[in-house]
Design a protein around this motif. Structure first.
Motif, PDB file in Angstrom:
ATOM      1  N   LEU B 114     140.905  -7.312 108.594  1.00 39.49           N
ATOM      2  CA  LEU B 114     140.183  -7.500 109.857  1.00 39.49           C
ATOM      3  C   LEU B 114     139.951  -8.969 110.176  1.00 39.49           C
ATOM      4  N   GLU B 115     140.160  -9.844 109.162  1.00 41.66           N
ATOM      5  CA  GLU B 115     140.028 -11.279 109.439  1.00 41.66           C
ATOM      6  C   GLU B 115     141.158 -11.777 110.336  1.00 41.66           C
ATOM      7  N   ASP B 116     142.263 -11.032 110.320  1.00 41.51           N
ATOM      8  CA  ASP B 116     143.396 -11.406 111.172  1.00 41.51           C
ATOM      9  C   ASP B 116     143.055 -11.048 112.631  1.00 41.51           C
ATOM     10  N   PRO B 117     143.001 -12.023 113.520  1.00 39.94           N
ATOM     11  CA  PRO B 117     142.607 -11.738 114.910  1.00 39.94           C
ATOM     12  C   PRO B 117     143.503 -10.693 115.578  1.00 39.94           C
ATOM     13  N   ALA B 118     144.770 -10.685 115.207  1.00 44.85           N
ATOM     14  CA  ALA B 118     145.689  -9.720 115.826  1.00 44.85           C
ATOM     15  C   ALA B 118     145.302  -8.292 115.457  1.00 44.85           C
ATOM     16  N   VAL B 119     144.914  -8.101 114.185  1.00 48.40           N
ATOM     17  CA  VAL B 119     144.505  -6.759 113.737  1.00 48.40           C
ATOM     18  C   VAL B 119     143.172  -6.388 114.382  1.00 48.40           C
ATOM     19  N   ALA B 120     142.248  -7.354 114.382  1.00 46.97           N
ATOM     20  CA  ALA B 120     140.916  -7.082 114.933  1.00 46.97           C
ATOM     21  C   ALA B 120     140.979  -6.742 116.421  1.00 46.97           C
ATOM     22  N   ALA B 121     141.969  -7.331 117.123  1.00 51.61           N
ATOM     23  CA  ALA B 121     142.060  -7.113 118.578  1.00 51.61           C
ATOM     24  C   ALA B 121     142.750  -5.797 118.922  1.00 51.61           C
ATOM     25  N   ASP B 122     143.418  -5.204 117.949  1.00 52.40           N
ATOM     26  CA  ASP B 122     144.146  -3.957 118.224  1.00 52.40           C
ATOM     27  C   ASP B 122     143.140  -2.838 118.517  1.00 52.40           C
ATOM     28  N   ALA B 126     139.214  -0.061 115.906  1.00 55.29           N
ATOM     29  CA  ALA B 126     137.872   0.531 116.001  1.00 55.29           C
ATOM     30  C   ALA B 126     137.715   1.631 114.955  1.00 55.29           C
ATOM     31  N   ARG B 127     138.791   2.393 114.747  1.00 55.53           N
ATOM     32  CA  ARG B 127     138.762   3.465 113.750  1.00 55.53           C
ATOM     33  C   ARG B 127     138.640   2.879 112.342  1.00 55.53           C
ATOM     34  N   LEU B 128     139.320   1.751 112.165  1.00 58.40           N
ATOM     35  CA  LEU B 128     139.260   1.084 110.856  1.00 58.40           C
ATOM     36  C   LEU B 128     137.848   0.576 110.588  1.00 58.40           C
ATOM     37  N   HIS B 129     137.220   0.008 111.640  1.00 57.74           N
ATOM     38  CA  HIS B 129     135.828  -0.463 111.510  1.00 57.74           C
ATOM     39  C   HIS B 129     134.924   0.703 111.112  1.00 57.74           C
ATOM     40  N   GLN B 130     135.148   1.839 111.777  1.00 61.01           N
ATOM     41  CA  GLN B 130     134.313   3.018 111.539  1.00 61.01           C
ATOM     42  C   GLN B 130     134.476   3.500 110.088  1.00 61.01           C
ATOM     43  N   ALA B 131     135.746   3.564 109.632  1.00 60.68           N
ATOM     44  CA  ALA B 131     136.003   4.022 108.263  1.00 60.68           C
ATOM     45  C   ALA B 131     135.408   3.059 107.250  1.00 60.68           C
TER      46      ALA B 131
END
Lengths: 235, 184
Positions: B114-122, B126-131
């Protein structure tokens, strides 16, 4: 991981066996991978020697696993050193598992190819053609091992290409000459069955002479020509 | 020296070194099959002779690493006390700690992604954040219950009833297993 799962993985994706390997994986996987290599290579050896009787089959089945194992194991430190010099760090564990996985894959392919080699040899194929068929079969089944070892060298580094090419060259030369030293696998017709023949000349001279003979050219120089330290003995 | 003598000498030296490597591996506690394998393929097994790199073999520490280490160290220290040692076997803590450490390492891996801005912007992140939040909550819960176990150990010292401690540790083991299943 049971033997069947490991066999499937080695055949389908040997790189994945080595990709995340650490020292525990190396200790766990080494015995079954070695068993697959020896078993498969021995089956090809049985097929190669079958045309000259059970004793030649036994000899070839003993020597062929040595031909599979000796060159990569002898060259392993060199492969590691090549990679190091070229700026690519390959963990020893990963290289060890990749080597054993590649050899196991080649062993399994050798077992699968054994009937294909046995068929022409059992049909009274001319001796030199039989030798060429054996060399071709061995080359086809050995290539995946070289490929797996080369892919164990991680991407990156300044000169990865040089490390891989240098390693493959050394492995190829070592394998070819080891095969020559350990011959015969396919025995000459009417020749006495022996475990090893005297060392004379080298593999490249022999392959040239063998190819000429297979094409029907039996001039006086059809035998391998000695050179270097072997010149006096063979001439 | 003739060719056959040279060949036999080389083969003997190879097997001799293999015997040595195999004996060292057996002394290290490696399985007999591995030690026997060294007889033939000792060059490939040389890495096993080197001392293990503890830092490399341990999963990378995550955001809860310090708290996990602290909580289990405190619990083990309590169980060493003669008045409390009958309450539970310290060995039952090992699988729970291992499961928590692995869960922590997974959370750390997600954090690095999630530190990668490209991943965070995808949008799918949001699902990854939730998990990630769910996993972190589960780890927090287990850590909280570890404190409760220590409180109950105090009650054992006074009342001698070890049953609640065993129940709690059983529950923690189940939660730890659930954490592993979540990851699958």
């Amino acid at each position: 991981m049971n033997a069947l799962t490991l066999t499937t993985q080695v055949l389908r994706d040997p790189d994945s066996v080595a990709a995340t390997a650490d020292r525990n994986d190396l200790a766990r996987l080494a015995p079954p991978l070695l068993a697959l290599t020896i078993g498969g290579a021995a089956m090809l050896g049985v097929a190669a020697g079958a045309s000259s009787g059970p004793l030649q089959s036994l000899f070839a089945a003993t020597k062929l696993p040595l031909l599979f194992l000796a060159p990569p194991l002898v060259a392993l430190p060199l492969v590691h050193a090549f990679a190091d010099v070229c700026g690519v760090a390959v963990p020893w564990s990963r290289l060890g598992v990749a080597t054993l996985a590649g050899l196991a894959r080649s062993g399994l392919l050798a077992a699968a190819a054994a009937p294909l080699l046995w068929l022409p040899l059992s049909l009274d194929t001319e001796y030199h053609l039989g030798v060429l068929a054996f060399v071709a079969t061995f080359g086809v089944v050995a290539l995946p091992a070289l490929s797996t070892i080369s892919r164990a060298v991680p991407l990156g580094g300044q000169q990865r290409f040089m490390a891989v090419v240098g390693s493959l060259l050394v492995l190829g030369l070592l394998t070819a000459q080891t095969g020559w030293v350990l011959r015969p696998f396919v025995a000459r017709p009417r020749a006495e069955v022996t475990f090893l023949r005297p060392v004379e000349s080298d593999i490249f001279s022999a392959l040239g002479a063998n190819t000429r003979s297979a094409a029907g050219d039996y001039r006086s120089d059809w035998q391998p020509s000695g050179s270097g330290v072997f010149r006096e003995r063979s001439e | 020296m003739s060719g056959s003598v040279l060949a036999l000498t080389l083969a003997g030296a190879w097997v001799g070194v293999g015997l040595g490597v195999g004996a060292l591996l057996a002394r290290q506690g490696q399985p007999l099959a591995t030690a026997a394998t060294a007889l033939v393929v000792w060059p490939a097994l040389l890495p096993l002779l080197a001392p293990p790199d503890e830092a490399a073999s341990r999963p990378a520490g995550g955001p809860f690493a310090e708290r996990i280490r602290g909580a289990f160290a405190a619990l083990r220290a309590a169980l060493v006390d003669p008045a409390l040692s009958a309450a539970a076997d310290a060995a039952t803590l090992d699988p729970i700690e291992a499961a928590l450490t692995r869960a922590d390492a997974r959370i750390a891996a997600v954090d690095r992604l999630l530190e990668d801005p490209a991943v965070a912007a995808d949008p799918a992140s949001a699902r990854l954040h939730q998990a990630r939040a769910h996993s972190a909550h589960e780890v927090e819960e287990v850590l909280r219950k570890l404190v409760t176990v220590r409180v109950q150990l105090g009650l054992v010292a006074l009342a001698g009833d070890t049953e609640p401690v065993r129940c709690h540790l059983g529950e923690l083991a189940a939660r730890a297993r659930a954490l592993e299943e979540l990851a699958c």
